[in-house]
Scaffold this active site. Structure first.
Site, PDB file in Angstrom:
ATOM      1  N   LYS A 166      30.852 -74.465  -7.137  1.00  0.00           N
ATOM      2  CA  LYS A 166      30.505 -74.811  -8.524  1.00  0.00           C
ATOM      3  C   LYS A 166      30.913 -73.705  -9.490  1.00  0.00           C
ATOM      4  CE  LYS A 166      27.590 -78.507  -7.505  1.00  0.00           C
ATOM      5  NZ  LYS A 166      27.412 -78.424  -6.058  1.00  0.00           N
TER       6      LYS A 166
HETATM    7  C1  PLP Z   1      27.616 -79.530  -5.235  1.00  0.00           C
HETATM    8  C2  PLP Z   1      27.983 -79.301  -3.819  1.00  0.00           C
HETATM    9  C3  PLP Z   1      28.638 -80.285  -3.048  1.00  0.00           C
HETATM   10  C4  PLP Z   1      28.920 -81.674  -3.576  1.00  0.00           C
HETATM   11  O1  PLP Z   1      29.895 -81.656  -4.581  1.00  0.00           O
HETATM   12  P1  PLP Z   1      30.041 -82.910  -5.573  1.00  0.00           P
HETATM   13  O2  PLP Z   1      30.972 -82.467  -6.611  1.00  0.00           O
HETATM   14  O3  PLP Z   1      28.679 -83.208  -6.080  1.00  0.00           O
HETATM   15  O4  PLP Z   1      30.574 -84.044  -4.756  1.00  0.00           O
HETATM   16  C5  PLP Z   1      29.009 -79.966  -1.751  1.00  0.00           C
HETATM   17  N1  PLP Z   1      28.733 -78.757  -1.233  1.00  0.00           N
HETATM   18  C6  PLP Z   1      28.097 -77.789  -1.925  1.00  0.00           C
HETATM   19  C7  PLP Z   1      27.811 -76.494  -1.260  1.00  0.00           C
HETATM   20  C8  PLP Z   1      27.709 -78.019  -3.243  1.00  0.00           C
HETATM   21  O5  PLP Z   1      27.072 -77.053  -3.928  1.00  0.00           O
END
Ligand code: PLP
Length: 488
Positions: free
Chosen positions: A132
């Site tokens: 993120k």
């Molecule tokens: C947010 C997240 C996901 C999922 O990603 P999306 O964009 O919501 O599909 C997968 N793994 C981790 C570690 C995350 O923080």
């Protein structure tokens, strides 16, 4: 200083339309940057995706090799944020993608797993050890830039079960004109996640621990946003996963990972929750990136796998969503999925509005099985999907560690598992979405020993905590925000 503002928009400005409408909304990138949903309840998409032909791909490959990730990011962002001067975009991406923030000057390095057909794109070396950060670090820069352009400020109010809130706080702390209040379910995040958020000591960042679960936190945010006067008075905004700029920031690493792999054509395997990460892969593929398959991995909460397998999309209720060992994918409803469905239906706004606005509300599901559009999900758009379980997650982590000395986190393991099961020909790049250190308990269960903790996180667990407990009560929250926001 600004060459383009309202009223001075060039003819080739990219415009954004709602997934639910047919009439162009006329909104530009800067107009949708700080907003959430379109007024009709849909999500914004560019009228059409810019295309990257072979010459562009060659140029971008050189750009990445010679000038680095930030320059590639500025180039790609420039195709979507056409009204911002290129020079400004370069400054923003230079500030967002630094070796200091990402611990590596390549920002998102790619490694091959031994001599196998698997590559891992390391997207989680940022400040909060989850992918993120790749989007949030840029969002922090973009928000500050746009707020200054408008000479205004923003109070970001959000709810988080862990990774998003943490990435947002670390991206927005210290930014002019932005304050952040983040609601968390008290005592329900991992110790590492709590420490990451609560260790921030800044008057513009507020951690609020609500007596309740994540859904209670989300309901509180909704309640505050429903009070239009309060919202306007205190400039309440959001940085949730439907923000289009986040998707664009993620498009960049698909191109970068492809170039870094040195392969001619690749597939990507993506652990998926809200369909944000993989949506960026879809956009990159639509732009012309030579992507064979997009392999979508869910955990036990497999709403999205169910859609790609059957054509039925049936979001679950919160109480039907199970707690798993890849918790960042424990979602009941994929908030970005509507954007993909809009493409699947050739941007038929009224039909998207019907499916997401009426059918889901009335029936709790919609069914595209047997339609030509659904058939295209695999053939035209390249999707393959699968589900993982706690056992498969442990098996992948254990095997990769023992056989290859490669340690992956539980979410990345979900994608590896589904990629191996899909058995597609050709190279597969797995997007690594978190560092193992964030999920120590599962790693220890899989390998017998705790994961290494990167240097920069040592001492985090024992750092002083800055968190305010709150009851699950919207009026109490509003009173608290009122005091906090008027104090400065
Ligand atoms: C947010 C997240 C996901 C999922 O990603 P999306 O964009 O919501 O599909 C997968 N793994 C981790 C570690 C995350 O923080």
């Amino acid at each position: 200083m600004y060459t383009a503002g309202p009223g001075v928009i060039a003819l080739d400005t990219v415009r954004y339309v709602s997934t639910r409408s047919t009439a162009p909304s006329g909104a530009t990138f800067s107009e949708i940057l700080l907003s959430g949903l379109a007024p009709d309840g849909g999500l914004y998409l560019p009228e059409r995706y810019p295309s990257a032909d072979q010459a562009t791909l060659d140029r971008w490959r050189d750009l990445l090799a010679n000038h680095g990730y930030a320059r590639l990011a500025a180039e790609i962002l420039g195709l979507f944020a056409t009204e911002y001067p290129p020079e400004a975009l370069r400054q923003l991406t230079d500030a967002a993608y630094t070796a200091e923030a990402f611990g590596d000057r390549r920002i998102a390095p790619v490694d091959r797993v031994g001599d196998t057909n698997l590559w891992i794109a390391h997207l989680s070396n940022g400040p909060t050890a989850a992918f993120k950060d790749m989007a949030m670090q840029l969002i922090g820069q973009l928000f500050e830039y746009e707020l200054e352009r408008r000479d205004t400020w923003l109070a970001v109010l959000g709810a988080t079960s862990g990774d998003t809130g943490s990435a947002a706080e670390h991206a927005l702390v210290g930014r002019e004109r932005v304050k952040v209040a983040m609601l968390t379910p008290r005592g329900r995040m991992t110790p590492f996640q709590q420490a990451q958020m609560f260790s921030i000591d800044d008057p513009a960042i507020a951690n609020l621990a609500v007596e309740g679960v994540f859904d209670d936190c989300q309901d509180l945010v909704k309640a505050v946003n429903l009070d239009a006067d309060f919202k306007a008075k205190w400039h309440i905004g959001a940085v949730n996963s439907i923000n289009w700029a986040r998707v664009v920031a993620q498009v960049v690493y698909y191109f970068a990972a492809y170039f870094a792999s040195g392969q001619e054509r690749v597939s990507f395997a993506v652990p998926t929750g809200n369909f944000g990460n993989i949506l960026a892969g879809h956009v990159a593929r639509e732009m012309g990136l030579p992507v064979d398959r997009l392999i979508l991995a869910t955990n036990e909460n497999n709403v999205l796998h169910e859609f790609f397998a059957t054509g039925v999309y049936r979001p679950r209720r919160a109480d039907q969503t199970v707690e798993t060992s890849s918790p960042s994918m424990d979602i009941s409803k994929a908030s970005n999925f509507e954007r993909f469905v809009a493409d699947l239906l050739d941007r038929d706004g009224p039909q998207v509005a019907h499916l997401f606005g009426q059918a889901l509300v009335r029936d709790g599901y919609f069914d595209l099985s047997g339609t030509a559009a659904f058939a295209a999900a695999n053939d035209r758009f390249g999707f393959i999907s699968g589900t993982s379980t706690h056992a498969s997650r442990l098996a992948v982590i254990g095997e990769l560690w023992r056989a290859r000395q490669v340690l992956v986190d539980p979410h990345t393991a979900d994608a590896v598992h589904v990629a191996l099961a899909a058995d597609v020909p050709g190279p597969v790049i797995v997007t690594e979405t978190a560092l193992p250190a964030k999920f120590a308990q599962t790693i220890e269960e899989a390998t017998g020993s705790p994961p290494p903790v990167p240097e920069r996180f040592r001492g985090l667990l024992s750092a002083p905590r800055h968190v305010t407990p709150l009851p699950n009560d919207a009026e109490v929250l509003k009173a608290w925000l009122n005091d906090w926001l008027s104090a400065s």
